[in-house]
Scaffold this motif. Structure first.
Motif, PDB file in Angstrom:
ATOM      1  N   ILE A  10      16.926 -14.084 -24.380  1.00  0.00           N
ATOM      2  CA  ILE A  10      17.065 -12.916 -23.622  1.00  0.00           C
ATOM      3  C   ILE A  10      18.584 -12.463 -23.264  1.00  0.00           C
ATOM      4  O   ILE A  10      18.948 -13.501 -22.415  1.00  0.00           O
ATOM      5  N   VAL A  64      15.861  -4.304 -28.624  1.00  0.00           N
ATOM      6  CA  VAL A  64      15.743  -3.901 -27.275  1.00  0.00           C
ATOM      7  C   VAL A  64      14.578  -2.874 -27.336  1.00  0.00           C
ATOM      8  O   VAL A  64      14.398  -2.199 -28.201  1.00  0.00           O
ATOM      9  N   LEU A  85       8.984  -7.307 -24.637  1.00  0.00           N
ATOM     10  CA  LEU A  85      10.363  -6.779 -24.155  1.00  0.00           C
ATOM     11  C   LEU A  85       9.751  -5.356 -23.640  1.00  0.00           C
ATOM     12  O   LEU A  85       8.698  -4.998 -24.163  1.00  0.00           O
ATOM     13  N   TYR A  90      17.801  -5.284 -21.219  1.00  0.00           N
ATOM     14  CA  TYR A  90      17.650  -6.725 -21.750  1.00  0.00           C
ATOM     15  C   TYR A  90      17.506  -6.665 -23.173  1.00  0.00           C
ATOM     16  O   TYR A  90      16.653  -5.853 -23.624  1.00  0.00           O
ATOM     17  N   LEU A  92      16.863  -9.101 -27.036  1.00  0.00           N
ATOM     18  CA  LEU A  92      16.529 -10.405 -27.480  1.00  0.00           C
ATOM     19  C   LEU A  92      17.166 -10.546 -28.693  1.00  0.00           C
ATOM     20  O   LEU A  92      17.309  -9.926 -29.635  1.00  0.00           O
ATOM     21  N   CYS A 111      11.770   0.885 -30.370  1.00  0.00           N
ATOM     22  CA  CYS A 111      12.429  -0.558 -30.686  1.00  0.00           C
ATOM     23  C   CYS A 111      13.821  -0.299 -31.330  1.00  0.00           C
ATOM     24  O   CYS A 111      13.865   0.065 -32.539  1.00  0.00           O
TER      25      CYS A 111
END
Ligand code: TYD
Length: 143
Positions: A10, A64, A85, A90, A92, A111
């Motif tokens: 992350i 994200v 998520l 943040y 990934l 997404c």
């Protein structure tokens, strides 16, 4: 072996806050270990539907949840983990050679994906057995 699920971390992103809302900035080679060459986003995902179901040979990605929430299953052929998520500040990081499935999309989820290369179908592995074979050879080449 390199490129395991443990390299899929992350990444906290910049969040510039003011009373009129937030802005998040992502810069390739600064926030991320790759140069951004493509951005795409998944949206209007019907309830109960899954995305992903493939791996990439060379592509790096940052995933994200720009809006809403979803879960990402990561699988390196040996180990698996599921990451939820649900925050736009943040991301990934998904390194090459990882099987991923994206599911449990909330209503209105977006997404957002930042990618290191342009779209290339030959970079995809869409069959799980083929992915396992790829990982065996990947281990020999990279260990
Ligand atoms: P795919 O990556 O398989 O979607 P997901 O993993 O989200 O389920 O892509 C779906 C379709 O969209 C596929 O036919 C290829 C096409 N596509 C592009 O043409 N360019 C792109 O950059 C991406 C990501 C997909």
């Amino acid at each position: 072996m390199k490129n395991s699920i443990y390299e899929c971390i992350i990444v906290p992103l910049t969040k510039i806050h003011n009373r009129a809302g937030n802005i998040t900035v992502v810069e390739g080679n600064i926030s991320l270990p790759f140069k951004i060459r493509r951005l795409y986003y998944l949206y209007d995902i019907p309830a109960g539907m899954d995305r992903g179901g493939h791996a990439h040979k060379k592509l790096y990605q940052l995933i994200v949840a720009a809006s809403g929430a979803f879960e990402v299953l990561l699988d390196d052929g040996k180990n698996k983990k599921v990451v939820r998520l649900n925050r736009p500040d943040y991301g990934l990081l998904v390194v090459p050679g990882i099987w991923r499935e994206i599911f449990e999309f909330s209503s209105g989820a977006v997404c957002l994906v930042l990618a290191s290369q342009k779209y290339k179908e030959s970079d995809y592995i869409r069959n799980y057995q083929e992915f396992i074979r790829f990982r065996r050879n990947f281990g020999k080449i990279h260990s």
